[in-house]
Motif scaffolding. Structure first.
Motif, PDB file in Angstrom:
ATOM      1  N   GLY A 117       0.854  -1.318   0.126  1.00 13.32           N
ATOM      2  CA  GLY A 117       0.003   0.086   0.079  1.00 13.32           C
ATOM      3  C   GLY A 117       0.793   1.171   0.070  1.00 13.32           C
ATOM      4  O   GLY A 117       0.444   2.338  -0.066  1.00 13.32           O
ATOM      5  N   GLU A 118       2.171   1.172  -0.005  1.00 16.78           N
ATOM      6  CA  GLU A 118       2.971   2.197   0.116  1.00 16.78           C
ATOM      7  C   GLU A 118       3.120   2.868  -1.398  1.00 16.78           C
ATOM      8  O   GLU A 118       3.485   2.222  -2.342  1.00 16.78           O
ATOM      9  CB  GLU A 118       4.312   1.892   0.402  1.00 16.78           C
ATOM     10  N   GLY A 119       2.736   4.210  -1.330  1.00 10.78           N
ATOM     11  CA  GLY A 119       3.121   4.905  -2.662  1.00 10.78           C
ATOM     12  C   GLY A 119       4.573   5.217  -3.010  1.00 10.78           C
ATOM     13  O   GLY A 119       5.190   5.142  -2.123  1.00 10.78           O
ATOM     14  N   GLY A 120       5.010   5.614  -4.097  1.00 11.00           N
ATOM     15  CA  GLY A 120       6.154   6.035  -4.730  1.00 11.00           C
ATOM     16  C   GLY A 120       7.009   4.567  -4.997  1.00 11.00           C
ATOM     17  O   GLY A 120       6.437   3.447  -4.866  1.00 11.00           O
ATOM     18  N   PRO A 121       8.517   4.950  -5.292  1.00 12.52           N
ATOM     19  CA  PRO A 121       9.167   3.798  -5.830  1.00 12.52           C
ATOM     20  C   PRO A 121       9.508   2.775  -4.502  1.00 12.52           C
ATOM     21  O   PRO A 121       9.256   3.278  -3.611  1.00 12.52           O
ATOM     22  CB  PRO A 121      10.531   4.597  -6.205  1.00 12.52           C
ATOM     23  N   PRO A 122      10.019   1.498  -4.796  1.00 10.99           N
ATOM     24  CA  PRO A 122      10.469   0.670  -3.680  1.00 10.99           C
ATOM     25  C   PRO A 122      11.629   1.569  -2.902  1.00 10.99           C
ATOM     26  O   PRO A 122      12.444   2.426  -3.449  1.00 10.99           O
ATOM     27  CB  PRO A 122      11.045  -0.401  -4.292  1.00 10.99           C
ATOM     28  N   ILE A 123      11.964   1.243  -1.810  1.00 14.31           N
ATOM     29  CA  ILE A 123      13.028   1.621  -1.051  1.00 14.31           C
ATOM     30  C   ILE A 123      14.519   0.564  -0.962  1.00 14.31           C
ATOM     31  O   ILE A 123      14.247  -0.528  -0.815  1.00 14.31           O
ATOM     32  CB  ILE A 123      12.637   1.889   0.330  1.00 14.31           C
ATOM     33  N   ILE A 124      15.642   1.271  -1.367  1.00 14.56           N
ATOM     34  CA  ILE A 124      16.923   0.542  -1.120  1.00 14.56           C
ATOM     35  C   ILE A 124      17.580   0.977  -0.094  1.00 14.56           C
ATOM     36  O   ILE A 124      18.068   2.130  -0.182  1.00 14.56           O
ATOM     37  CB  ILE A 124      17.569   0.519  -2.736  1.00 14.56           C
ATOM     38  N   HIS A 125      17.715   0.165   0.893  1.00  7.61           N
ATOM     39  CA  HIS A 125      18.138   0.525   2.383  1.00  7.61           C
ATOM     40  C   HIS A 125      18.944  -0.622   2.914  1.00  7.61           C
ATOM     41  O   HIS A 125      18.767  -1.738   2.421  1.00  7.61           O
ATOM     42  CB  HIS A 125      17.393   1.342   3.228  1.00  7.61           C
ATOM     43  N   ARG A 126      19.790  -0.599   3.794  1.00  4.48           N
ATOM     44  CA  ARG A 126      20.502  -1.526   4.517  1.00  4.48           C
ATOM     45  C   ARG A 126      19.613  -1.851   5.591  1.00  4.48           C
ATOM     46  O   ARG A 126      19.309  -1.468   6.512  1.00  4.48           O
ATOM     47  CB  ARG A 126      22.069  -1.064   4.916  1.00  4.48           C
ATOM     48  N   ALA A 127      19.831  -3.489   5.571  1.00  7.06           N
ATOM     49  CA  ALA A 127      19.115  -4.043   6.889  1.00  7.06           C
ATOM     50  C   ALA A 127      20.334  -3.973   7.741  1.00  7.06           C
ATOM     51  O   ALA A 127      21.149  -4.428   8.055  1.00  7.06           O
ATOM     52  CB  ALA A 127      19.037  -5.462   6.334  1.00  7.06           C
ATOM     53  N   ARG A 128      19.590  -3.528   9.089  1.00  8.00           N
ATOM     54  CA  ARG A 128      20.437  -3.091  10.270  1.00  8.00           C
ATOM     55  C   ARG A 128      20.249  -4.283  11.311  1.00  8.00           C
ATOM     56  O   ARG A 128      21.346  -4.596  11.772  1.00  8.00           O
ATOM     57  CB  ARG A 128      20.194  -1.616  10.935  1.00  8.00           C
ATOM     58  N   LEU A 129      19.231  -4.579  11.646  1.00  9.55           N
ATOM     59  CA  LEU A 129      18.584  -5.532  12.619  1.00  9.55           C
ATOM     60  C   LEU A 129      17.729  -6.310  12.192  1.00  9.55           C
ATOM     61  O   LEU A 129      16.930  -6.032  11.401  1.00  9.55           O
ATOM     62  CB  LEU A 129      18.486  -4.833  13.942  1.00  9.55           C
ATOM     63  N   HIS A 130      17.711  -7.557  12.733  1.00 15.01           N
ATOM     64  CA  HIS A 130      16.198  -8.345  12.715  1.00 15.01           C
ATOM     65  C   HIS A 130      15.901  -8.435  14.202  1.00 15.01           C
ATOM     66  O   HIS A 130      16.321  -8.978  14.914  1.00 15.01           O
ATOM     67  CB  HIS A 130      16.590  -9.824  12.032  1.00 15.01           C
ATOM     68  N   VAL A 131      14.518  -8.221  14.274  1.00 15.80           N
ATOM     69  CA  VAL A 131      13.923  -7.926  15.574  1.00 15.80           C
ATOM     70  C   VAL A 131      12.699  -9.096  15.638  1.00 15.80           C
ATOM     71  O   VAL A 131      12.350  -9.270  14.632  1.00 15.80           O
ATOM     72  CB  VAL A 131      13.556  -6.667  15.743  1.00 15.80           C
ATOM     73  N   GLU A 132      12.465  -9.571  16.572  1.00 15.38           N
ATOM     74  CA  GLU A 132      11.166 -10.353  16.771  1.00 15.38           C
ATOM     75  C   GLU A 132      10.169  -9.750  17.554  1.00 15.38           C
ATOM     76  O   GLU A 132      10.159  -8.601  18.243  1.00 15.38           O
ATOM     77  CB  GLU A 132      11.675 -11.345  17.733  1.00 15.38           C
ATOM     78  N   GLN A 133       8.869 -10.165  17.374  1.00 14.91           N
ATOM     79  CA  GLN A 133       7.513  -9.575  17.772  1.00 14.91           C
ATOM     80  C   GLN A 133       7.811  -9.145  19.318  1.00 14.91           C
ATOM     81  O   GLN A 133       8.168 -10.181  19.997  1.00 14.91           O
ATOM     82  CB  GLN A 133       6.434 -10.340  17.539  1.00 14.91           C
ATOM     83  N   GLY A 134       7.429  -8.167  19.865  1.00 11.55           N
ATOM     84  CA  GLY A 134       7.761  -7.798  21.127  1.00 11.55           C
ATOM     85  C   GLY A 134       8.841  -7.399  21.687  1.00 11.55           C
ATOM     86  O   GLY A 134       8.981  -7.029  22.945  1.00 11.55           O
ATOM     87  N   GLU A 135      10.137  -7.361  20.922  1.00  8.26           N
ATOM     88  CA  GLU A 135      11.152  -7.246  21.292  1.00  8.26           C
ATOM     89  C   GLU A 135      11.833  -5.730  21.559  1.00  8.26           C
ATOM     90  O   GLU A 135      11.183  -4.773  20.875  1.00  8.26           O
ATOM     91  CB  GLU A 135      12.132  -7.749  20.233  1.00  8.26           C
ATOM     92  N   ASN A 136      12.419  -5.380  22.706  1.00  7.12           N
ATOM     93  CA  ASN A 136      12.746  -4.346  22.884  1.00  7.12           C
ATOM     94  C   ASN A 136      14.159  -3.995  22.153  1.00  7.12           C
ATOM     95  O   ASN A 136      15.287  -4.258  22.600  1.00  7.12           O
ATOM     96  CB  ASN A 136      12.941  -3.824  24.449  1.00  7.12           C
ATOM     97  N   TRP A 137      14.114  -3.883  20.927  1.00  8.03           N
ATOM     98  CA  TRP A 137      15.395  -3.690  19.920  1.00  8.03           C
ATOM     99  C   TRP A 137      16.102  -2.512  20.166  1.00  8.03           C
ATOM    100  O   TRP A 137      17.367  -2.557  19.810  1.00  8.03           O
ATOM    101  CB  TRP A 137      14.921  -3.856  18.424  1.00  8.03           C
ATOM    102  N   VAL A 138      15.701  -1.654  21.178  1.00  6.57           N
ATOM    103  CA  VAL A 138      16.640  -0.292  21.250  1.00  6.57           C
ATOM    104  C   VAL A 138      17.878  -0.692  22.031  1.00  6.57           C
ATOM    105  O   VAL A 138      18.973  -0.264  21.779  1.00  6.57           O
ATOM    106  CB  VAL A 138      15.884   0.742  22.036  1.00  6.57           C
TER     107      VAL A 138
END
Length: 248
Positions: A117-138
């Protein structure tokens, strides 16, 4: 008779052996189109994703990717290194820093993604972290890219579901903090960047901007709020199908 046994007056012979006029022009156009189609099919066979090439539209990945670069991408699980997270095919910056896996000048994979549902072109960025549901990733994040050190003061924390925290190399905050994108689900990742060719993407960008200017005459000035902002048309609305789409 021609070398292939056909009469010189045969339509196919005239087409194949014409050295001037309309027949020569048509033959050259068809030859060029077939060559492009062959290259496109070959790249698709290697990449497993269409289109297999993207043109960088913004400076959000500088200095490792510049506006106008052409980037070859593959399906995430193709050529996936051992350091990739699970079966995603993506190596995060966090894991890459530990294992020594790097691409485009820094640790981790550069991914092309688009939230639904996002308008505009796709985004090309670097994957920094993989997080899990409910995780305090800070607690695992680089505080330089956060507005606060407390999870309850950071957008998308705790993580609403499993996914990736991403960031443009030139941007000052994570995408999930700056509002560029929510936590990126694995299924939103359309490809992983493999090879960068400087300047070749400008052809696509110039054409897209010309189409946009023709269809939407300027009526004012629009200012961007982040270095990932783009002024070119969405690939989905581009009236001319090409094997290259723009990414921001």
């Amino acid at each position: 008779m021609s070398d292939d046994g056909r009469s010189p007056d045969d339509p196919l012979s005239r087409f194949l052996h014409a050295d001037s006029g309309a027949l020569l022009f048509v033959r050259e156009v068809l030859s060029s189109a077939l060559a492009v189609a062959f290259v496109g099919l070959l790249l698709f066979a290697i990449a497993g994703v269409w289109p297999p090439m993207v043109a960088v539209e913004s400076g959000s990945m500088e200095p490792h990717m510049e506006r106008g670069d052409l980037v070859f991408i593959t399906e995430p699980d193709r050529f996936a290194p051992d350091a990739a997270y699970g079966d995603t095919g993506v190596v995060t910056y966090e894991t890459g820093s530990e294992t020594g896996y790097s691409t485009f000048g820094m640790a981790g994979s550069v991914v092309v993604y688009r939230p639904p549902g996002e308008g505009g072109p796709p985004i090309i960025h670097r994957a920094r972290l993989h997080v899990e549901q409910g995780e305090n990733w800070v607690d695992r994040a680089n505080t330089d890219y956060l507005p606060a050190n407390s999870c309850d003061r950071v957008p998308s924390c705790p993580a609403p579901y499993d996914g990736f925290i991403t960031k443009g190399d030139a941007n000052s905050q994570y995408d999930q903090v700056s509002g560029i994108a929510p936590v990126v689900k694995t299924e939103w990742v359309r490809g992983v960047a493999r090879v960068r060719v400087p300047y070749l993407g400008y052809v696509r960008l110039v054409f897209s901007e010309a189409v946009l200017a023709q269809s939407n005459p300027p009526v004012g000035v629009v200012s961007g709020t982040d270095s990932a902002a783009t002024t070119t048309t969405d690939a989905a609305s581009d009236p001319t199908p090409t094997p290259v789409v723009g990414v921001r």
